[in-house]
Design a protein around this motif. Sequence first.
Motif, PDB file in Angstrom:
ATOM      1  N   ASP A   1       0.813  -1.217   0.000  1.00 19.24           N
ATOM      2  CA  ASP A   1       0.000   0.000   0.000  1.00 19.24           C
ATOM      3  C   ASP A   1       0.850   1.272   0.000  1.00 19.24           C
ATOM      4  OD1 ASP A   1      -2.291  -1.499  -0.018  1.00 19.24           O
ATOM      5  OD2 ASP A   1      -2.613  -1.407   2.149  1.00 19.24           O
ATOM      6  N   LYS A   2       1.990   1.196   0.646  1.00 15.17           N
ATOM      7  CA  LYS A   2       2.859   2.380   0.708  1.00 15.17           C
ATOM      8  C   LYS A   2       3.380   2.745  -0.672  1.00 15.17           C
ATOM      9  CE  LYS A   2       6.754   4.271   3.330  1.00 15.17           C
ATOM     10  NZ  LYS A   2       7.782   3.974   4.378  1.00 15.17           N
TER      11      LYS A   2
ATOM     12  N   PHE B   1       0.650   6.715  -6.842  1.00 13.36           N
ATOM     13  CA  PHE B   1      -0.590   7.457  -7.081  1.00 13.36           C
ATOM     14  C   PHE B   1      -0.349   8.961  -6.964  1.00 13.36           C
ATOM     15  CE2 PHE B   1      -4.348   9.555  -5.283  1.00 13.36           C
ATOM     16  CZ  PHE B   1      -5.302   9.255  -6.245  1.00 13.36           C
ATOM     17  N   GLU B   2       0.359   9.385  -5.923  1.00  6.25           N
ATOM     18  CA  GLU B   2       0.633  10.802  -5.711  1.00  6.25           C
ATOM     19  C   GLU B   2       1.557  11.347  -6.808  1.00  6.25           C
ATOM     20  OE1 GLU B   2      -0.887  12.629  -3.696  1.00  6.25           O
ATOM     21  OE2 GLU B   2      -1.836  11.149  -2.386  1.00  6.25           O
ATOM     22  N   LYS B   3       2.516  10.531  -7.218  1.00  9.00           N
ATOM     23  CA  LYS B   3       3.436  10.940  -8.269  1.00  9.00           C
ATOM     24  C   LYS B   3       2.694  11.202  -9.579  1.00  9.00           C
ATOM     25  CE  LYS B   3       7.578   9.295 -10.728  1.00  9.00           C
ATOM     26  NZ  LYS B   3       8.554   8.156 -10.862  1.00  9.00           N
ATOM     27  N   GLN B   4       1.658  10.380  -9.847  1.00  6.97           N
ATOM     28  CA  GLN B   4       0.865  10.524 -11.077  1.00  6.97           C
ATOM     29  C   GLN B   4      -0.297  11.505 -10.893  1.00  6.97           C
ATOM     30  OE1 GLN B   4       1.453   5.756 -12.044  1.00  6.97           O
ATOM     31  NE2 GLN B   4      -0.516   6.660 -12.481  1.00  6.97           N
TER      32      GLN B   4
ATOM     33  N   LYS C   1      -9.877   8.153  -8.188  1.00  6.57           N
ATOM     34  CA  LYS C   1      -9.548   8.010  -6.781  1.00  6.57           C
ATOM     35  C   LYS C   1      -8.627   6.796  -6.659  1.00  6.57           C
ATOM     36  CE  LYS C   1     -14.010   9.787  -5.198  1.00  6.57           C
ATOM     37  NZ  LYS C   1     -15.271   9.452  -4.459  1.00  6.57           N
ATOM     38  N   ILE C   2      -7.851   6.725  -5.578  1.00  9.37           N
ATOM     39  CA  ILE C   2      -6.884   5.643  -5.436  1.00  9.37           C
ATOM     40  C   ILE C   2      -7.551   4.272  -5.379  1.00  9.37           C
ATOM     41  CG2 ILE C   2      -6.789   5.755  -2.911  1.00  9.37           C
ATOM     42  CD1 ILE C   2      -3.736   5.138  -3.218  1.00  9.37           C
ATOM     43  N   GLU C   3      -8.769   4.224  -4.769  1.00 10.35           N
ATOM     44  CA  GLU C   3      -9.470   2.946  -4.687  1.00 10.35           C
ATOM     45  C   GLU C   3     -10.044   2.498  -6.036  1.00 10.35           C
ATOM     46  OE1 GLU C   3     -12.211   6.152  -2.864  1.00 10.35           O
ATOM     47  OE2 GLU C   3     -10.066   5.574  -2.806  1.00 10.35           O
TER      48      GLU C   3
ATOM     49  N   MET D   1       0.248   3.281 -11.804  1.00 14.42           N
ATOM     50  CA  MET D   1      -1.146   3.118 -11.395  1.00 14.42           C
ATOM     51  C   MET D   1      -2.055   3.236 -12.607  1.00 14.42           C
ATOM     52  SD  MET D   1      -0.975   2.502  -8.166  1.00 14.42           S
ATOM     53  CE  MET D   1      -2.631   2.770  -7.518  1.00 14.42           C
ATOM     54  N   LEU D   2      -2.882   2.211 -12.812  1.00 13.66           N
ATOM     55  CA  LEU D   2      -3.841   2.197 -13.911  1.00 13.66           C
ATOM     56  C   LEU D   2      -5.250   2.121 -13.336  1.00 13.66           C
ATOM     57  CD1 LEU D   2      -2.202  -0.445 -16.299  1.00 13.66           C
ATOM     58  CD2 LEU D   2      -1.852   2.028 -16.287  1.00 13.66           C
ATOM     59  N   CYS D   3      -6.205   2.670 -14.069  1.00 14.04           N
ATOM     60  CA  CYS D   3      -7.592   2.516 -13.646  1.00 14.04           C
ATOM     61  C   CYS D   3      -7.962   1.043 -13.762  1.00 14.04           C
ATOM     62  CB  CYS D   3      -8.528   3.383 -14.490  1.00 14.04           C
ATOM     63  SG  CYS D   3      -8.659   2.881 -16.227  1.00 14.04           S
TER      64      CYS D   3
END
Length: 363
Positions: free
Chosen positions: A304-305, A311-314, A326-328, A351-353
Amino acid sequence: MKIDLHKISVRKVIAGYKDSSEEGVVAYGGKLDIRPKYQREFVYNGKQRDAVIETIKNGFPLNVMYWVKTNEGNYEVMDGQQRTISIGQYVNSDFSLNDRFFHNLTDKEQEQILDYELMIYFCEGTDKEKLDWFKIINIAGEKLTDQELRNAVYTGPWLSDAKLKFSKSNCAAYLLANDGGSLVSGSPIRQEYLETALSWINNEKIEDYMAKHQHDKNAEELWKYFQNVIAWVRSIFTNYRKEMKGVEWGTLYNKYKDTKYNPKKIEEEILKLINDDEVQNIKGIYTYVLTREEKHLNLRQFDDKVKRKAFEKQKGVCVWCKKKFKIEEMEADHITPWSKSGKTTLENCQMLCLQDNRTKSGK
């Protein structure tokens, strides 16, 4: 299914009681097979065994037992095996209760035990009816395994021969599968070796196979198949490791027995995978090197970390469709896949949708 309740005295049930260890246990004037040859050995502990005798001595009700009528007109104990053996052993003075053997009891005490009436159901029906019923009643005490239940239904010369090869302590199947390192999980006397072989040879349709071969003269087909599976495994995987025990070797043999393998190259790949920190399931390596299915390796996943940092980077934007989520609503994906030496690190995480990740993964 025909089920009749009978009250039978201990005296009549244990008449002719004979315990020949792995040769079986009989009683009821030789008409009752308490424990057929090569079935599970006596498993009650001293406390359980003593409780059976105390129940009878006090005149308390003992749980009902179930006998199944055989084609020959005799009976086999379906439920109540351990209780019946406990009674037979005590009356035979094989063990004492409160420092008194049966022969130490007064005549009155002995008669009270011998006259005690056991509640026994006699069961008759088709193979399917008996199997369904046995599954229902198998709810208390020392439960029978699924294979022991099947054995009670599909009796005959085939099963007797199969038990000889697969269900005896140090039976041929056990010795073969453990010569050079154990390949099969479980215990022969709990019928787990027999169950494994049957599952392998008929793609998990055990009852279909037993029904088809019930009246065969022997189980030679099953035994030869088992021998072929073990020999095939030993020829491909020449360096034994403990993780080889319990792999579904028969399933793999059925699909890949005609494929040519280089044992030396197989061993080199196994060693490489064992030393790969991305591989979390060592046992799964043996299935993977034959099937090439990565799911068996349980490859490391992003924690998760790392997901949060990516996620924040993108800034929450999917790198494929360029939409914000959203991240979830997103999943972590390896930029370079494991098959191309990609690692489970932040630098290799994107991170992909959900939709794009499933499209990319072919899910």
